[in-house]
Design a protein around this motif. Structure first.
Motif, short mmCIF file in Angstrom:
data_model
loop_
_atom_site.label_atom_id
_atom_site.label_comp_id
_atom_site.label_asym_id
_atom_site.label_seq_id
_atom_site.Cartn_x
_atom_site.Cartn_y
_atom_site.Cartn_z
N SER A 111 0.83 -1.21 0.00
CA SER A 111 0.00 0.00 0.00
C SER A 111 0.86 1.25 0.00
N SER A 112 1.93 1.20 0.79
CA SER A 112 2.84 2.34 0.85
C SER A 112 3.50 2.60 -0.50
N ALA A 113 3.93 1.52 -1.17
CA ALA A 113 4.59 1.66 -2.47
C ALA A 113 3.63 2.24 -3.51
N ILE A 114 2.40 1.73 -3.54
CA ILE A 114 1.41 2.21 -4.52
C ILE A 114 1.02 3.65 -4.23
N THR A 115 0.81 3.97 -2.95
CA THR A 115 0.45 5.34 -2.57
C THR A 115 1.55 6.31 -2.97
N ASN A 116 2.79 5.90 -2.73
CA ASN A 116 3.91 6.77 -3.06
C ASN A 116 4.02 7.02 -4.55
N VAL B 117 7.60 2.84 5.60
CA VAL B 117 6.91 2.97 6.88
C VAL B 117 5.44 3.27 6.64
N PRO B 118 4.54 2.44 7.13
CA PRO B 118 3.11 2.63 6.86
C PRO B 118 2.61 4.00 7.31
N PHE B 119 1.80 4.62 6.44
CA PHE B 119 1.15 5.90 6.70
C PHE B 119 2.13 7.07 6.84
N ALA B 120 3.42 6.83 6.65
CA ALA B 120 4.39 7.91 6.75
C ALA B 120 5.19 8.06 5.47
N SER B 121 4.81 7.33 4.43
CA SER B 121 5.62 7.34 3.21
C SER B 121 5.65 8.71 2.54
N ILE B 122 4.54 9.44 2.59
CA ILE B 122 4.52 10.74 1.91
C ILE B 122 5.37 11.77 2.65
N PRO B 123 5.18 11.99 3.97
CA PRO B 123 6.07 12.93 4.64
C PRO B 123 7.54 12.54 4.52
N LEU B 124 7.82 11.24 4.53
CA LEU B 124 9.20 10.81 4.42
C LEU B 124 9.74 10.97 3.00
N SER B 125 8.86 11.01 2.01
CA SER B 125 9.33 11.30 0.66
C SER B 125 9.82 12.75 0.58
N PHE B 126 9.22 13.64 1.37
CA PHE B 126 9.68 15.02 1.42
C PHE B 126 11.02 15.12 2.14
N THR B 127 11.17 14.41 3.24
CA THR B 127 12.47 14.45 3.94
C THR B 127 13.55 13.77 3.10
N ASN B 128 13.18 12.79 2.29
CA ASN B 128 14.15 12.17 1.39
C ASN B 128 14.60 13.17 0.32
N ALA B 129 13.67 13.99 -0.16
CA ALA B 129 14.03 15.04 -1.12
C ALA B 129 15.01 16.02 -0.48
N VAL B 130 14.78 16.33 0.79
CA VAL B 130 15.70 17.21 1.52
C VAL B 130 17.07 16.56 1.62
N GLY B 131 17.10 15.28 2.00
CA GLY B 131 18.37 14.58 2.12
C GLY B 131 19.13 14.52 0.81
N ALA B 132 18.42 14.27 -0.29
CA ALA B 132 19.06 14.24 -1.60
C ALA B 132 19.64 15.60 -1.96
N ALA B 133 18.92 16.66 -1.61
CA ALA B 133 19.41 18.02 -1.88
C ALA B 133 20.63 18.34 -1.02
N LEU B 134 20.65 17.87 0.22
CA LEU B 134 21.81 18.08 1.08
C LEU B 134 23.05 17.43 0.48
N TRP B 135 22.88 16.22 -0.08
CA TRP B 135 24.01 15.55 -0.71
C TRP B 135 24.46 16.33 -1.95
N ALA B 136 23.49 16.80 -2.73
CA ALA B 136 23.82 17.58 -3.92
C ALA B 136 24.61 18.84 -3.54
N ALA B 137 24.21 19.49 -2.45
CA ALA B 137 24.92 20.68 -1.99
C ALA B 137 26.34 20.33 -1.58
N ASP B 138 26.52 19.21 -0.90
CA ASP B 138 27.87 18.79 -0.51
C ASP B 138 28.72 18.43 -1.72
#
Length: 266
Positions: A99-104, A239-260
């Motif tokens: 469900s998490s994968a499909i929702t994402n 993580v059930p029911f947290a996939s969407i907020p964590l997709s935003f934090t993952n975008a932040v993490g990816a951007a932090l790596w890009a900045a580095d």
């Protein structure tokens, strides 16, 4: 499982063994967790997520309810052969992961695409990468309040791909690997992480102005790092029911790596 899929799984298993050392030594797998901390401490970055929260929660609840109604009992019957008395719990975990994968996938395609781009760009601005972001959007002058998102002008490039039936089909085809205790789940996560890692830097590649061959060369030279990034991000989004907020934090993490990466090349 078809012969072609078996061959693909065996090839992925061999590659997983070969890249395991690079995944660990790269340190890129830490960035999704850094993204959680950075997102939590920079309230300006919350705005794109909050604007989409209601619709994504509704989508998640709808997908999860439908998956339990239609697939829980059949999968519990199959899990009885591999998990025995724990079949009910194992099937519930599997359905939640599905469900998490499909929702994402659906939310990224139809609901949060622009918001993820804004979050990625906003993080780069917060890390003093305005010249890079200016390659893909207008940036307003600094104001007295220092609000990062208020400086975000119109995006002139939109890099994230729309809904791809092939991506959804591939994810669904790999899901049965979770029926194999431990090893199957680890291989499933590796295969999805290998795909997810480079996708997290789609915006970065576009801002850099790289063509397809340059992107592929860069990814090949940093395969372990991108696989580690993708694995950590994918596990969080399971993580059930947290996939969407964590997709935003993952975008932040990816951007932090890009900045580095940008700072390391200067």
């Amino acid at each position: 499982m078809s012969e072609k899929l078996k061959d693909a799984v065996l090839a992925e298993a061999k590659e997983a063994r070969a890249t395991a050392h690079d995944v660990v030594t790269s340190g890129a797998y830490l960035y999704p967790f850094k993204g959680i901390i950075f997102f939590a401490t920079h309230k300006d970055l919350w705005r794109p997520f909050v604007s989409r929260a209601g619709r994504t929660i509704t989508l998640g609840l709808g997908v999860t309810s439908a998956m339990f109604f239609f697939t829980y009992v059949p999968q519990m019957a199959l899990m009885a052969f591999t998990s025995g008395p724990f079949a009910a719990i194992s099937a519930a975990i599997l359905v939640l992961s599905e469900s998490s994968a499909i929702t994402n996938l659906l939310s990224r395609a139809f609901l949060v695409e622009d918001a993820l781009v804004d979050t990625f760009d906003g993080t780069l601005i917060a890390r003093d990468q305005e010249p890079l972001v200016a390659q893909g959007r207008q940036i307003k002058p600094r104001s007295g309040g220092g609000d990062i998102m208020a400086r975000m002008g119109r995006a002139v490039k939109q890099p994230l791909a729309r809904f791809s039936p092939r991506s959804l089909l591939r994810s669904l085809l790999y899901l049965p690997l979770n029926l194999i205790p431990v090893v199957g789940t680890m291989l499933y996560i590796f295969m999805q992480g290998k795909r997810a890692g480079p996708a997290l830097h789609t915006r970065y590649f576009q801002l850099k102005g790289w063509n397809a061959s340059k992107r592929e060369e860069w990814i090949a030279n940093n395969r372990g790092a991108y696989t580690g990034l993708g694995i950590a991000a994918f596990v969080l989004e399971m993580v059930p029911f947290a996939s969407i907020p964590l997709s935003f934090t993952n975008a932040v993490g990816a951007a932090l790596w890009a900045a580095d990466l940008e700072k390391a090349t200067k």
